[in-house]
Design a protein around this motif. Structure first.
Motif, PDB file in Angstrom:
ATOM      1  N   UNK A  91       0.837  -1.206   0.000  1.00 22.78           N
ATOM      2  CA  UNK A  91       0.000   0.000   0.000  1.00 22.78           C
ATOM      3  C   UNK A  91       0.869   1.252   0.000  1.00 22.78           C
ATOM      4  N   UNK A  92       1.894   1.249   0.835  1.00 21.92           N
ATOM      5  CA  UNK A  92       2.762   2.421   0.934  1.00 21.92           C
ATOM      6  C   UNK A  92       3.476   2.688  -0.382  1.00 21.92           C
ATOM      7  N   UNK A  93       3.979   1.622  -1.011  1.00 21.54           N
ATOM      8  CA  UNK A  93       4.677   1.805  -2.279  1.00 21.54           C
ATOM      9  C   UNK A  93       3.729   2.293  -3.362  1.00 21.54           C
ATOM     10  N   UNK A  94       2.523   1.715  -3.409  1.00 17.36           N
ATOM     11  CA  UNK A  94       1.530   2.152  -4.398  1.00 17.36           C
ATOM     12  C   UNK A  94       1.230   3.640  -4.247  1.00 17.36           C
ATOM     13  N   UNK A  95       0.988   4.068  -2.991  1.00 12.74           N
ATOM     14  CA  UNK A  95       0.637   5.469  -2.751  1.00 12.74           C
ATOM     15  C   UNK A  95       1.803   6.397  -3.052  1.00 12.74           C
ATOM     16  N   UNK A  96       3.006   6.013  -2.612  1.00 13.00           N
ATOM     17  CA  UNK A  96       4.175   6.870  -2.809  1.00 13.00           C
ATOM     18  C   UNK A  96       4.550   6.998  -4.283  1.00 13.00           C
ATOM     19  N   UNK A  97       4.335   5.930  -5.055  1.00 11.01           N
ATOM     20  CA  UNK A  97       4.646   5.976  -6.483  1.00 11.01           C
ATOM     21  C   UNK A  97       3.616   6.791  -7.262  1.00 11.01           C
ATOM     22  N   UNK A  98       2.346   6.657  -6.892  1.00  6.73           N
ATOM     23  CA  UNK A  98       1.275   7.219  -7.707  1.00  6.73           C
ATOM     24  C   UNK A  98       0.923   8.659  -7.368  1.00  6.73           C
ATOM     25  N   UNK A  99       1.078   9.050  -6.106  1.00  6.92           N
ATOM     26  CA  UNK A  99       0.564  10.346  -5.663  1.00  6.92           C
ATOM     27  C   UNK A  99       1.646  11.158  -4.965  1.00  6.92           C
ATOM     28  N   UNK A 100       1.937  12.373  -5.451  1.00 11.04           N
ATOM     29  CA  UNK A 100       2.908  13.209  -4.753  1.00 11.04           C
ATOM     30  C   UNK A 100       2.447  13.502  -3.326  1.00 11.04           C
ATOM     31  N   UNK A 101       3.363  13.364  -2.379  1.00  5.42           N
ATOM     32  CA  UNK A 101       3.029  13.639  -0.981  1.00  5.42           C
ATOM     33  C   UNK A 101       2.997  15.140  -0.750  1.00  5.42           C
ATOM     34  N   UNK A 102       2.170  15.560   0.204  1.00  6.23           N
ATOM     35  CA  UNK A 102       2.174  16.962   0.616  1.00  6.23           C
ATOM     36  C   UNK A 102       3.299  17.131   1.625  1.00  6.23           C
ATOM     37  N   UNK A 103       4.386  17.703   1.154  1.00  8.88           N
ATOM     38  CA  UNK A 103       5.575  17.839   1.989  1.00  8.88           C
ATOM     39  C   UNK A 103       5.810  19.311   2.319  1.00  8.88           C
ATOM     40  N   UNK A 104       6.587  19.549   3.366  1.00 16.93           N
ATOM     41  CA  UNK A 104       6.853  20.904   3.822  1.00 16.93           C
ATOM     42  C   UNK A 104       8.361  21.134   3.933  1.00 16.93           C
TER      43      UNK A 104
END
Length: 202
Positions: free
Chosen positions: A92-105
């Protein structure tokens, strides 16, 4: 079991990925991260960072104790293994990290957001320093990429390095442009005027 779609930290995801290869103890995980140069991606500078992440993964049921290896001196080494929940979480983590840019600060964007309190000349000089630092980073990254190609490493093992080269080049081009605009006067501001500008109070 956690249902988070994104990893709590890049280190947690990397540790789960290592345990997906085979069970191993914390020291081996830390050594592999450094040997494979993944310490450019996850922060293992503090000796206890891996152990703290392991404790969290244990509490969440994503890993488990596989066995304890007796040591000649000191405490036994604990070998950890991935659980079924851990394997699901990693996917799940890999799928999300690959597909969707994280909101980072990131720190750099934060300082850009408050530049108006600083004079243009100082900003120009500090950004010129940043240009030199980025040039050095890019030069080293390109040198390491060339070495990896000579060693015959599979490209998939260097994708995070390709990404570093690409984003460093992009940032370098942008910062150079901002420095040029500051030098020419195309970008400037009055600090006192900026500080005097306030939204109406209600």
């Amino acid at each position: 079991m956690t249902q988070d779609s994104r990893p709590r930290s890049p280190l947690a995801m990397v540790l789960l990925a290592l345990l997906a290869e085979e069970p191993m103890h914390a020291y081996r995980m830390q050594r592999l991260i450094k040997f494979r140069r993944k310490d450019d991606v996850v922060n293992v500078a503090r000796s206890n960072s891996v152990y703290q992440s392991i404790e969290r993964l244990l509490r969440d049921g994503l890993i488990e104790v596989h066995e304890k290896l007796a040591a000649d001196t000191g405490p036994a080494r604990i070998v950890y293994a991935l659980t079924a929940d851990g394997r699901d979480a990693l996917r799940r983590w890999m799928d999300a990290a690959l597909a969707t840019p994280a909101r980072e600060f990131p720190e750099f964007r934060a300082v850009l957001a408050v530049l108006a309190i600083t004079g243009p000349d100082l900003v120009r000089d500090r950004l010129a320093d940043r240009v030199a630092a980025l040039e050095a980073t890019l030069e080293q990254a390109e040198r390491e990429a060339a070495s990896a190609a000579e060693w015959g490493l599979a490209r998939v093992l260097m994708l995070e390095h390709e990404h570093l080269v690409a984003i460093t080049r992009a940032e370098l081009d942008w910062v150079r442009g901002v420095v040029a605009d500051l030098r020419s006067g195309a970008l400037t501001w009055d600090t006192d005027e900026m500080l005097a500008s306030r939204p109406p109070e209600h």
